[in-house]
Design a protein around this motif. Structure first.
Motif, PDB file in Angstrom:
ATOM      1  N   LEU A  84      -2.440   0.805   1.893  1.00  0.00           N
ATOM      2  CA  LEU A  84      -2.131   1.903   0.590  1.00  0.00           C
ATOM      3  C   LEU A  84      -0.684   1.323   0.124  1.00  0.00           C
ATOM      4  CD1 LEU A  84      -2.149   4.571  -1.012  1.00  0.00           C
ATOM      5  CD2 LEU A  84      -1.004   5.578   1.057  1.00  0.00           C
ATOM      6  N   ARG A  85      -0.027   0.985   1.044  1.00  0.00           N
ATOM      7  CA  ARG A  85       1.549   0.339   0.624  1.00  0.00           C
ATOM      8  C   ARG A  85       1.314  -0.857  -0.215  1.00  0.00           C
ATOM      9  NH1 ARG A  85       3.418  -0.228   5.038  1.00  0.00           N
ATOM     10  NH2 ARG A  85       4.710   1.565   5.285  1.00  0.00           N
ATOM     11  N   ALA A  86       0.400  -1.702   0.105  1.00  0.00           N
ATOM     12  CA  ALA A  86       0.152  -3.037  -0.716  1.00  0.00           C
ATOM     13  C   ALA A  86      -0.538  -2.551  -1.894  1.00  0.00           C
ATOM     14  CB  ALA A  86      -0.738  -3.912   0.129  1.00  0.00           C
ATOM     15  N   ASN A  87      -1.406  -1.631  -1.977  1.00  0.00           N
ATOM     16  CA  ASN A  87      -1.844  -0.994  -3.327  1.00  0.00           C
ATOM     17  C   ASN A  87      -0.700  -0.628  -4.534  1.00  0.00           C
ATOM     18  OD1 ASN A  87      -4.382  -1.932  -2.513  1.00  0.00           O
ATOM     19  ND2 ASN A  87      -5.072   0.026  -1.868  1.00  0.00           N
ATOM     20  N   LEU A  88      -0.135   0.309  -3.617  1.00  0.00           N
ATOM     21  CA  LEU A  88       1.121   0.958  -4.273  1.00  0.00           C
ATOM     22  C   LEU A  88       2.194   0.017  -4.819  1.00  0.00           C
ATOM     23  CD1 LEU A  88       1.688   4.182  -2.324  1.00  0.00           C
ATOM     24  CD2 LEU A  88       0.595   4.113  -4.449  1.00  0.00           C
ATOM     25  N   ALA A  89       2.441  -1.326  -4.195  1.00  0.00           N
ATOM     26  CA  ALA A  89       3.229  -2.091  -4.713  1.00  0.00           C
ATOM     27  C   ALA A  89       2.605  -2.819  -6.046  1.00  0.00           C
ATOM     28  CB  ALA A  89       3.290  -3.313  -3.674  1.00  0.00           C
ATOM     29  N   ARG A 112       4.871   7.418   1.936  1.00  0.00           N
ATOM     30  CA  ARG A 112       4.923   8.618   2.915  1.00  0.00           C
ATOM     31  C   ARG A 112       4.374   9.795   2.082  1.00  0.00           C
ATOM     32  NH1 ARG A 112       7.736  13.107   3.494  1.00  0.00           N
ATOM     33  NH2 ARG A 112       9.146  12.514   1.691  1.00  0.00           N
ATOM     34  N   ARG A 113       4.909   9.737   0.509  1.00  0.00           N
ATOM     35  CA  ARG A 113       4.369  10.965  -0.369  1.00  0.00           C
ATOM     36  C   ARG A 113       2.895  10.684  -0.550  1.00  0.00           C
ATOM     37  NH1 ARG A 113       6.148  11.056  -5.192  1.00  0.00           N
ATOM     38  NH2 ARG A 113       6.983   8.997  -5.294  1.00  0.00           N
ATOM     39  N   ALA A 114       2.613   9.459  -0.626  1.00  0.00           N
ATOM     40  CA  ALA A 114       1.074   9.246  -1.126  1.00  0.00           C
ATOM     41  C   ALA A 114       0.146   9.739   0.262  1.00  0.00           C
ATOM     42  CB  ALA A 114       0.509   7.669  -1.440  1.00  0.00           C
ATOM     43  N   MET A 115       0.638   9.460   1.346  1.00  0.00           N
ATOM     44  CA  MET A 115      -0.015   9.742   2.623  1.00  0.00           C
ATOM     45  C   MET A 115      -0.071  11.549   2.712  1.00  0.00           C
ATOM     46  SD  MET A 115      -2.002   7.627   4.119  1.00  0.00           S
ATOM     47  CE  MET A 115      -2.296   8.439   5.734  1.00  0.00           C
ATOM     48  N   ARG A 116       0.953  12.029   2.318  1.00  0.00           N
ATOM     49  CA  ARG A 116       1.237  13.404   2.370  1.00  0.00           C
ATOM     50  C   ARG A 116       0.170  14.013   1.369  1.00  0.00           C
ATOM     51  NH1 ARG A 116       6.475  16.744   3.710  1.00  0.00           N
ATOM     52  NH2 ARG A 116       6.724  15.912   5.873  1.00  0.00           N
ATOM     53  N   LEU A 128     -13.590   9.214 -13.315  1.00  0.00           N
ATOM     54  CA  LEU A 128     -12.311   9.522 -12.681  1.00  0.00           C
ATOM     55  C   LEU A 128     -12.166   8.780 -11.535  1.00  0.00           C
ATOM     56  CD1 LEU A 128     -12.638  12.968 -10.729  1.00  0.00           C
ATOM     57  CD2 LEU A 128     -14.572  11.864 -11.590  1.00  0.00           C
ATOM     58  N   PRO A 129     -10.903   8.454 -11.134  1.00  0.00           N
ATOM     59  CA  PRO A 129     -10.457   7.652  -9.813  1.00  0.00           C
ATOM     60  C   PRO A 129     -10.237   8.645  -8.655  1.00  0.00           C
ATOM     61  CG  PRO A 129      -8.439   8.136 -11.267  1.00  0.00           C
ATOM     62  CD  PRO A 129      -9.742   8.796 -12.087  1.00  0.00           C
ATOM     63  N   HIS A 182      -5.362   7.928  -4.035  1.00  0.00           N
ATOM     64  CA  HIS A 182      -5.560   7.783  -2.625  1.00  0.00           C
ATOM     65  C   HIS A 182      -6.526   6.616  -2.211  1.00  0.00           C
ATOM     66  CE1 HIS A 182      -5.437  12.445  -3.028  1.00  0.00           C
ATOM     67  NE2 HIS A 182      -4.120  11.948  -2.963  1.00  0.00           N
ATOM     68  N   MET A 183      -5.786   5.539  -2.403  1.00  0.00           N
ATOM     69  CA  MET A 183      -6.643   4.192  -2.423  1.00  0.00           C
ATOM     70  C   MET A 183      -6.235   3.576  -1.021  1.00  0.00           C
ATOM     71  SD  MET A 183      -8.935   2.483  -3.331  1.00  0.00           S
ATOM     72  CE  MET A 183      -9.527   3.363  -4.785  1.00  0.00           C
ATOM     73  N   VAL A 184      -6.866   3.750   0.113  1.00  0.00           N
ATOM     74  CA  VAL A 184      -6.262   3.375   1.417  1.00  0.00           C
ATOM     75  C   VAL A 184      -7.245   2.087   1.730  1.00  0.00           C
ATOM     76  CG1 VAL A 184      -5.565   5.668   2.079  1.00  0.00           C
ATOM     77  CG2 VAL A 184      -7.724   4.988   2.471  1.00  0.00           C
TER      78      VAL A 184
END
Length: 305
Positions: A50-55, A71-75, A123-124, A283-285
Motif C-alpha cells: 500500500l505504501r509503495a502504491n501511494l508513493a 496510516r490514514r489509508a489503512m484506517r 469504479l476503482p 484501498h490497493m493493498v
C-alpha cells in the motif's frame, strides 16, 4: 478441498461480520481503526505494498508524510470493512438517502438510460463501493455486477448472499463467457452494469499509463460499451467525515472495438484524478503496477502476452 489458509480467511470474515454486528457502531469503528494502526506498526506485506502504491500517487510526499498517508489509508480500509460488516443490519433506505443528498453527476446516468442502451459504470477500489451500490439499487430498482469465485465456497456464498441482500444481482465469474452473456443481456434490456475496473494483472488487461507508469486495467467495461452501445460512465467513491461522496462522471464515448484501448486509458485518467484528490481512500493493498512483480511473474506475463 479448501486449504488451511482459505478456511482461516473464511473464519476471519465470519468473525468480522459477527463482531461488527455485536458492537455499537461508534465503538466498533474505534476497534477497527485500532486494528488498522496495529497492522501499520506490524508493517506486513499488504501495508508495505500500500505504501509503495501511494508513493506513486503522491510522489512529492517525504517519508514522514508517506507514513502518515499510509496510516490514514489503512484506517480508511478498516472503515470500509467495518461498514461492510454492518451494512446488512443498517437501514438501506437511510443509507441511500444520505448518498442521494451528496452524490453528483446523476444526470449522466439518467441521460444514458434515456438513450435506451443501458449503462456500464466502472469504479476503482476506493471509498465504499458497496454503499454506492445500495444507492444505485434503490435508485434503479437493482443492477448487475460480477463476483470473483472466492475460495472456500462458503466464503463466496457469504459474499453473494451479502450483496444480494443489498439489492445487487450477482453474476459469478467462472472463466468462460457465461458472465459476459448475462451482462450483455442486461444492457440490451437498458439496465445498469457496475464493474470494479482498476486492476488487472492478466494477459487480457489493457495496457495504460497510470500515474505516469505502465499498468493494466480490465478491458471489460469498454468492451461491453462498444458491443452494446451502452454508455461507459466512470464513477468515483470516497469517504467524508460522516458519510460518503459519489461522483458519476460524464460518459466516455466508445462505439467500436478499435476504440477500447483509448476508452480504457480515458477511464484510467479519470480514476487517477479522483484517487489523486483522495489518496487515503484508495484501498490497493495488492501489487498494481507490473514493475512491482517479481522477475518470474513478469516473465510469465510477458510470455503469455
Amino acid at each position: 478441498m479448501s486449504t488451511l489458509s482459505e478456511r482461516l480467511s473464511a473464519f476471519g470474515y465470519a468473525a468480522g461480520w459477527k463482531l461488527a454486528g455485536w458492537l455499537p457502531a461508534g465503538f466498533g469503528g474505534t476497534v477497527f481503526s485500532l486494528g488498522a494502526d496495529l497492522a501499520v506498526r506490524r508493517d506486513g506485506g499488504g501495508v508495505r505494498q500500500l505504501r509503495a502504491n501511494l508513493a506513486r500517487v503522491v510522489p512529492q510526499a517525504d517519508p514522514v508524510e508517506l507514513d502518515e498517508l499510509t496510516r490514514r489509508a489503512m484506517r480508511s480500509y478498516a472503515r470500509y470493512w467495518h461498514e461492510t460488516f454492518r451494512l446488512p443490519s443498517m437501514d438501506h433506505k437511510e443509507v441511500s438517502a444520505k448518498v442521494a443528498a451528496s452524490i453528483t453527476g446523476v444526470e449522466n446516468l439518467d441521460a444514458a438510460l434515456a438513450e435506451g442502451n443501458g449503462a456500464v459504470m466502472a469504479l476503482p477500489h476506493s471509498g465504499n463501493w458497496d454503499v454506492a451500490g445500495v444507492w444505485l439499487a434503490d435508485y434503479l430498482g437493482g443492477f448487475t455486477t460480477v463476483a470473483e469465485r472466492l475460495k472456500p465456497e462458503s466464503l463466496y456464498r457469504r459474499f453473494v448472499e451479502y450483496r444480494e441482500s443489498l439489492g445487487f444481482e450477482i453474476v459469478p465469474l467462472t472463466g468462460d463467457s457465461s458472465a459476459m452473456r448475462v451482462l450483455l443481456k442486461r444492457l440490451r434490456e437498458n439496465k445498469a452494469v457496475c464493474l470494479v475496473g482498476d486492476r488487472d494483472l492478466t494477459t487480457s488487461g489493457i495496457p495504460v499509463k497510470f500515474f505516469g507508469e505502465p499498468a493494466r486495467l480490465p478491458g471489460g467495461p469498454a468492451r461491453l460499451a462498444a458491443t452494446t452501445g451502452a454508455a461507459l460512465i466512470p464513477a468515483g467513491c470516497w469517504f467524508t467525515e460522516d458519510g460518503w461522496q459519489i461522483r458519476l462522471h460524464p460518459r466516455i464515448r466508445v462505439t467500436a472495438r478499435a476504440e477500447v484501448p483509448a476508452a480504457t486509458q480515458a477511464l484510467a485518467d479519470i480514476f487517477a484524478g479522483d484517487i489523486a484528490a483522495h489518496p487515503a481512500d484508495w484501498h490497493m493493498v495488492q501489487k498494481f503496477w507490473p514493475a512491482d512483480l517479481e522477475a518470474a511473474e513478469q516473465a510469465s506475463l510477458e510470455e503469455a502476452s
